[in-house]
Write a protein that holds these residues in place. Structure first.
Motif, PDB file in Angstrom:
ATOM      1  N   LEU A   1       0.808  -1.212   0.000  1.00 29.55           N
ATOM      2  CA  LEU A   1       0.000   0.000   0.000  1.00 29.55           C
ATOM      3  C   LEU A   1       0.847   1.271   0.000  1.00 29.55           C
ATOM      4  O   LEU A   1       0.335   2.347  -0.311  1.00 29.55           O
ATOM      5  CB  LEU A   1      -0.924   0.025   1.228  1.00 29.55           C
ATOM      6  N   TRP A   2       2.131   1.125   0.331  1.00 25.73           N
ATOM      7  CA  TRP A   2       2.967   2.315   0.499  1.00 25.73           C
ATOM      8  C   TRP A   2       4.305   2.145  -0.218  1.00 25.73           C
ATOM      9  O   TRP A   2       4.989   1.134  -0.051  1.00 25.73           O
ATOM     10  CB  TRP A   2       3.209   2.578   1.984  1.00 25.73           C
ATOM     11  N   ASP A   3       4.645   3.147  -1.051  1.00 32.62           N
ATOM     12  CA  ASP A   3       5.934   3.179  -1.739  1.00 32.62           C
ATOM     13  C   ASP A   3       6.888   3.984  -0.868  1.00 32.62           C
ATOM     14  O   ASP A   3       6.769   5.203  -0.748  1.00 32.62           O
ATOM     15  CB  ASP A   3       5.785   3.840  -3.111  1.00 32.62           C
ATOM     16  N   THR A   4       7.825   3.294  -0.249  1.00 30.26           N
ATOM     17  CA  THR A   4       8.729   3.961   0.697  1.00 30.26           C
ATOM     18  C   THR A   4       9.683   4.931   0.020  1.00 30.26           C
ATOM     19  O   THR A   4      10.215   5.838   0.670  1.00 30.26           O
ATOM     20  CB  THR A   4       9.542   2.905   1.469  1.00 30.26           C
ATOM     21  N   SER A   5       9.916   4.765  -1.279  1.00 32.33           N
ATOM     22  CA  SER A   5      10.832   5.655  -1.992  1.00 32.33           C
ATOM     23  C   SER A   5      10.153   6.966  -2.377  1.00 32.33           C
ATOM     24  O   SER A   5      10.656   8.056  -2.094  1.00 32.33           O
ATOM     25  CB  SER A   5      11.366   4.974  -3.259  1.00 32.33           C
ATOM     26  N   SER A   6       8.997   6.863  -3.042  1.00 33.61           N
ATOM     27  CA  SER A   6       8.302   8.064  -3.501  1.00 33.61           C
ATOM     28  C   SER A   6       7.402   8.668  -2.438  1.00 33.61           C
ATOM     29  O   SER A   6       6.894   9.777  -2.609  1.00 33.61           O
ATOM     30  CB  SER A   6       7.465   7.733  -4.742  1.00 33.61           C
ATOM     31  N   LYS A   7       7.211   7.943  -1.333  1.00 30.23           N
ATOM     32  CA  LYS A   7       6.313   8.387  -0.264  1.00 30.23           C
ATOM     33  C   LYS A   7       4.886   8.601  -0.777  1.00 30.23           C
ATOM     34  O   LYS A   7       4.213   9.577  -0.465  1.00 30.23           O
ATOM     35  CB  LYS A   7       6.819   9.688   0.387  1.00 30.23           C
ATOM     36  N   LYS A   8       4.430   7.644  -1.607  1.00 34.84           N
ATOM     37  CA  LYS A   8       3.093   7.739  -2.173  1.00 34.84           C
ATOM     38  C   LYS A   8       2.334   6.439  -1.956  1.00 34.84           C
ATOM     39  O   LYS A   8       2.927   5.376  -1.798  1.00 34.84           O
ATOM     40  CB  LYS A   8       3.161   8.063  -3.668  1.00 34.84           C
ATOM     41  N   MET A   9       0.990   6.568  -2.007  1.00 40.15           N
ATOM     42  CA  MET A   9       0.142   5.392  -1.880  1.00 40.15           C
ATOM     43  C   MET A   9       0.203   4.560  -3.155  1.00 40.15           C
ATOM     44  O   MET A   9       0.342   5.077  -4.262  1.00 40.15           O
ATOM     45  CB  MET A   9      -1.307   5.809  -1.620  1.00 40.15           C
ATOM     46  N   LEU A  10       0.109   3.245  -2.987  1.00 41.10           N
ATOM     47  CA  LEU A  10      -0.005   2.323  -4.112  1.00 41.10           C
ATOM     48  C   LEU A  10      -1.473   1.912  -4.176  1.00 41.10           C
ATOM     49  O   LEU A  10      -1.992   1.290  -3.251  1.00 41.10           O
ATOM     50  CB  LEU A  10       0.892   1.100  -3.892  1.00 41.10           C
ATOM     51  N   VAL A  11      -2.132   2.261  -5.277  1.00 42.94           N
ATOM     52  CA  VAL A  11      -3.590   2.142  -5.320  1.00 42.94           C
ATOM     53  C   VAL A  11      -4.070   0.945  -6.126  1.00 42.94           C
ATOM     54  O   VAL A  11      -5.282   0.762  -6.292  1.00 42.94           O
ATOM     55  CB  VAL A  11      -4.220   3.433  -5.886  1.00 42.94           C
ATOM     56  N   ARG A  12      -3.172   0.124  -6.639  1.00 42.79           N
ATOM     57  CA  ARG A  12      -3.586  -0.987  -7.501  1.00 42.79           C
ATOM     58  C   ARG A  12      -3.475  -2.352  -6.830  1.00 42.79           C
ATOM     59  O   ARG A  12      -3.512  -3.372  -7.504  1.00 42.79           O
ATOM     60  CB  ARG A  12      -2.764  -0.976  -8.791  1.00 42.79           C
ATOM     61  N   ASN A  13      -3.323  -2.348  -5.529  1.00 51.24           N
ATOM     62  CA  ASN A  13      -3.120  -3.617  -4.837  1.00 51.24           C
ATOM     63  C   ASN A  13      -4.260  -3.942  -3.875  1.00 51.24           C
ATOM     64  O   ASN A  13      -4.058  -4.544  -2.824  1.00 51.24           O
ATOM     65  CB  ASN A  13      -1.781  -3.599  -4.086  1.00 51.24           C
ATOM     66  N   GLY A  14      -5.475  -3.535  -4.257  1.00 48.67           N
ATOM     67  CA  GLY A  14      -6.620  -3.786  -3.387  1.00 48.67           C
ATOM     68  C   GLY A  14      -6.884  -5.257  -3.164  1.00 48.67           C
ATOM     69  O   GLY A  14      -7.183  -5.690  -2.041  1.00 48.67           O
ATOM     70  N   SER A  15      -6.738  -6.071  -4.220  1.00 49.89           N
ATOM     71  CA  SER A  15      -7.038  -7.501  -4.091  1.00 49.89           C
ATOM     72  C   SER A  15      -6.069  -8.199  -3.160  1.00 49.89           C
ATOM     73  O   SER A  15      -6.473  -8.955  -2.271  1.00 49.89           O
ATOM     74  CB  SER A  15      -7.019  -8.169  -5.470  1.00 49.89           C
ATOM     75  N   ILE A  16      -4.760  -7.954  -3.356  1.00 52.06           N
ATOM     76  CA  ILE A  16      -3.783  -8.630  -2.488  1.00 52.06           C
ATOM     77  C   ILE A  16      -3.903  -8.131  -1.052  1.00 52.06           C
ATOM     78  O   ILE A  16      -3.693  -8.888  -0.099  1.00 52.06           O
ATOM     79  CB  ILE A  16      -2.341  -8.461  -3.017  1.00 52.06           C
ATOM     80  N   THR A  17      -4.290  -6.857  -0.885  1.00 59.15           N
ATOM     81  CA  THR A  17      -4.505  -6.344   0.473  1.00 59.15           C
ATOM     82  C   THR A  17      -5.619  -7.119   1.155  1.00 59.15           C
ATOM     83  O   THR A  17      -5.494  -7.530   2.322  1.00 59.15           O
ATOM     84  CB  THR A  17      -4.850  -4.843   0.427  1.00 59.15           C
ATOM     85  N   LYS A  18      -6.724  -7.344   0.434  1.00 59.88           N
ATOM     86  CA  LYS A  18      -7.825  -8.121   1.010  1.00 59.88           C
ATOM     87  C   LYS A  18      -7.376  -9.542   1.328  1.00 59.88           C
ATOM     88  O   LYS A  18      -7.655 -10.066   2.419  1.00 59.88           O
ATOM     89  CB  LYS A  18      -9.004  -8.160   0.037  1.00 59.88           C
ATOM     90  N   TYR A  19      -6.663 -10.172   0.391  1.00 62.37           N
ATOM     91  CA  TYR A  19      -6.227 -11.550   0.616  1.00 62.37           C
ATOM     92  C   TYR A  19      -5.293 -11.636   1.820  1.00 62.37           C
ATOM     93  O   TYR A  19      -5.396 -12.568   2.627  1.00 62.37           O
ATOM     94  CB  TYR A  19      -5.516 -12.084  -0.622  1.00 62.37           C
ATOM     95  N   LEU A  20      -4.385 -10.672   1.953  1.00 67.23           N
ATOM     96  CA  LEU A  20      -3.461 -10.690   3.086  1.00 67.23           C
ATOM     97  C   LEU A  20      -4.201 -10.469   4.405  1.00 67.23           C
ATOM     98  O   LEU A  20      -3.867 -11.087   5.416  1.00 67.23           O
ATOM     99  CB  LEU A  20      -2.382  -9.624   2.890  1.00 67.23           C
ATOM    100  N   LEU A  21      -5.189  -9.600   4.376  1.00 65.35           N
ATOM    101  CA  LEU A  21      -5.977  -9.377   5.597  1.00 65.35           C
ATOM    102  C   LEU A  21      -6.701 -10.657   6.015  1.00 65.35           C
ATOM    103  O   LEU A  21      -6.769 -10.984   7.210  1.00 65.35           O
ATOM    104  CB  LEU A  21      -6.992  -8.257   5.359  1.00 65.35           C
ATOM    105  N   ILE A  22      -7.217 -11.386   5.039  1.00 66.42           N
ATOM    106  CA  ILE A  22      -7.878 -12.655   5.351  1.00 66.42           C
ATOM    107  C   ILE A  22      -6.855 -13.671   5.849  1.00 66.42           C
ATOM    108  O   ILE A  22      -7.107 -14.408   6.807  1.00 66.42           O
ATOM    109  CB  ILE A  22      -8.611 -13.194   4.106  1.00 66.42           C
TER     110      ILE A  22
END
Length: 423
Positions: free
Chosen positions: A356-377
């Motif tokens: 969800l977070w790009d540590t280099s650019s200090k910006k949100m990563l908005v295309r990883n919604g599916s993997i975020t849900k899977y990891l939360l589960i």
């Protein structure tokens, strides 16, 4: 057939505005656009394929909604012998014209330039029931010349009507739809729940929150999508039937009984009450009476809080819903409380780096919604994800972290996310 009509002009095109009963429309419109706009058989076939099965949804809309409504259809006419009889009348000192009677002798060839799905939906509805055959639909009639020049002009009008017709934005639909149970309940909550009232929801046709927004919890579209996910669990609990995404879309086209709307409202309200009570930042946000209550949860240059980012909130609600539906255990209070005991909500932490977070650019990563849900589960329990979803999660992990193979990804996921409840 004699039709009361108004005559007008746009550019060099003369048009007549009238209305037709459903039953007359089904008979009079006797040609298809694909047959009249091209001589080429290949192009006729290509245009005919543009008629999707969406007309079946229009048929259902007519039959299931007593108070149905359509915008005007544009029909092209040639052959026959249409006659215009203008009626002029005077009101005060002003003479009015361009109003009269349009007479059709029945030999006209008529085809739709705009509204072919509505036309086919009406015809399909009449085949099942004659109940609404006397309903009228507004019509704009224009002349068509059955020649190469005439075809070119009609094709131009056809393309303009379709190219420049802008669909209503999703945010506008959410704000207006009186049939969609999820939209209705979302609006009710906007007016009643302390997490959302007083302009704490960003109203727009976008899921993203501008960096200048320091007051909103989330966006209207994100909140609606959260409720979409919750409705799947609610419906399964009530009916023991799991709705696919396509069936859910169909379900939301017909307004249910008020008692069902109220029951789903109670379900979602209780869900957000539990979120508020389980996560202190939400309660603090509600109690913050400043003009910038979201600033410390979504600061510029930092990831902020997981729930104050649409790309974090929606996967979380989706994860809770999927846990409920997979286990057929609708005790979301226990699920939320378990998450509250271990979930790292700091998006800038290493926990969410490259996801969800790009540590280099200090910006949100908005295309990883599916993997975020899977990891939360996966954090909640390693036994819930379906094999295909787990494989997607592992493959995406390999890509995001540049790992050599799935085995490395499995190991990192196990060390980083698994068995959080036990801890």
């Amino acid at each position: 057939m004699i039709l009361p009509a108004i005559r007008g002009y746009i550019g060099e095109t003369v048009y007549y505005i009238t209305n037709l009963k459903f039953k007359d429309l089904a008979v009079l419109v006797n040609r298809r656009s694909s047959e009249e706009l091209y001589k080429s058989g290949l192009l006729k076939e290509a245009l005919q394929r543009s008629l999707t099965d969406n007309y079946l949804k229009i048929k259902d809309y007519i039959l299931k909604h007593h108070d149905h409504f359509f915008n005007a259809m544009v029909l092209a006419v040639y052959d026959g012998d249409p006659q215009w009889r203008e009626v002029r009348y005077e009101v005060g000192d002003v003479m009015y014209g361009n109003v009269g009677l349009l007479e059709l002798n029945g030999n006209e060839q008529i085809f739709p330039l705009d509204g072919q799905h509505r036309l086919e939906g009406i015809k399909a509805a009449l085949k099942e029931s004659k109940k609404y055959e006397n309903d009228t639909v507004p019509i704009m009639l224009i002349g068509h010349e059955n020649s190469s020049t005439g075809m070119a002009k009609s094709r131009r009008i056809f393309s303009i009507l379709n190219r420049y017709a802008k669909p209503v934005g999703k945010g506008d639909i959410i704000a207006l739809d009186e049939d969609d149970i999820v939209a209705i309940v979302t609006r009710w909550l906007l007016e009643s729940h302390k997490l959302f009232i007083d302009n704490r929801i960003k109203i727009s046709n976008s899921k993203s929150i501008p960096t200048t927004d320091k007051s909103s919890f989330t966006t209207l579209m994100t909140l609606y999508d959260c409720h979409d996910e919750l409705f799947k669990a609610y419906h399964l609990r009530e009916t023991d039937k799991l709705l696919s995404n396509e069936k859910l879309k169909d379900y939301k086209r017909a307004r249910p009984d008020d008692s069902e709307i109220k029951a789903f409202y109670d379900f979602t309200k209780s869900f957000w009450d539990e979120m508020r009570d389980s996560f202190s930042e939400l309660k603090e946000f509600i109690n913050d009476k400043s003009n910038e209550p979201a600033l410390k949860y979504r600061p510029v240059g930092e990831g902020g809080n997981l729930f104050f980012r649409p790309v974090g909130l929606l996967p979380f609600v989706s994860a809770v819903s999927q846990i409920m539906t997979t286990q057929k255990n609708f005790d979301y209070k226990t699920i939320i409380n378990n998450y509250a005991s271990f979930l790292d909500r700091n998006v800038s932490s290493g926990y969410w780096a490259k996801i969800l977070w790009d540590t280099s650019s200090k910006k949100m990563l908005v295309r990883n919604g599916s993997i975020t849900k899977y990891l939360l589960i996966e954090m909640y329990s390693s036994d819930i994800l379906a094999p295909k979803d787990r494989n997607k999660m592992v493959e995406r992990f390999v890509q995001l972290f540049g790992l050599a193979n799935k085995n490395e990804a499995e190991e990192q996921i196990r060390l980083r996310y698994n068995n959080r409840i036990a801890q």
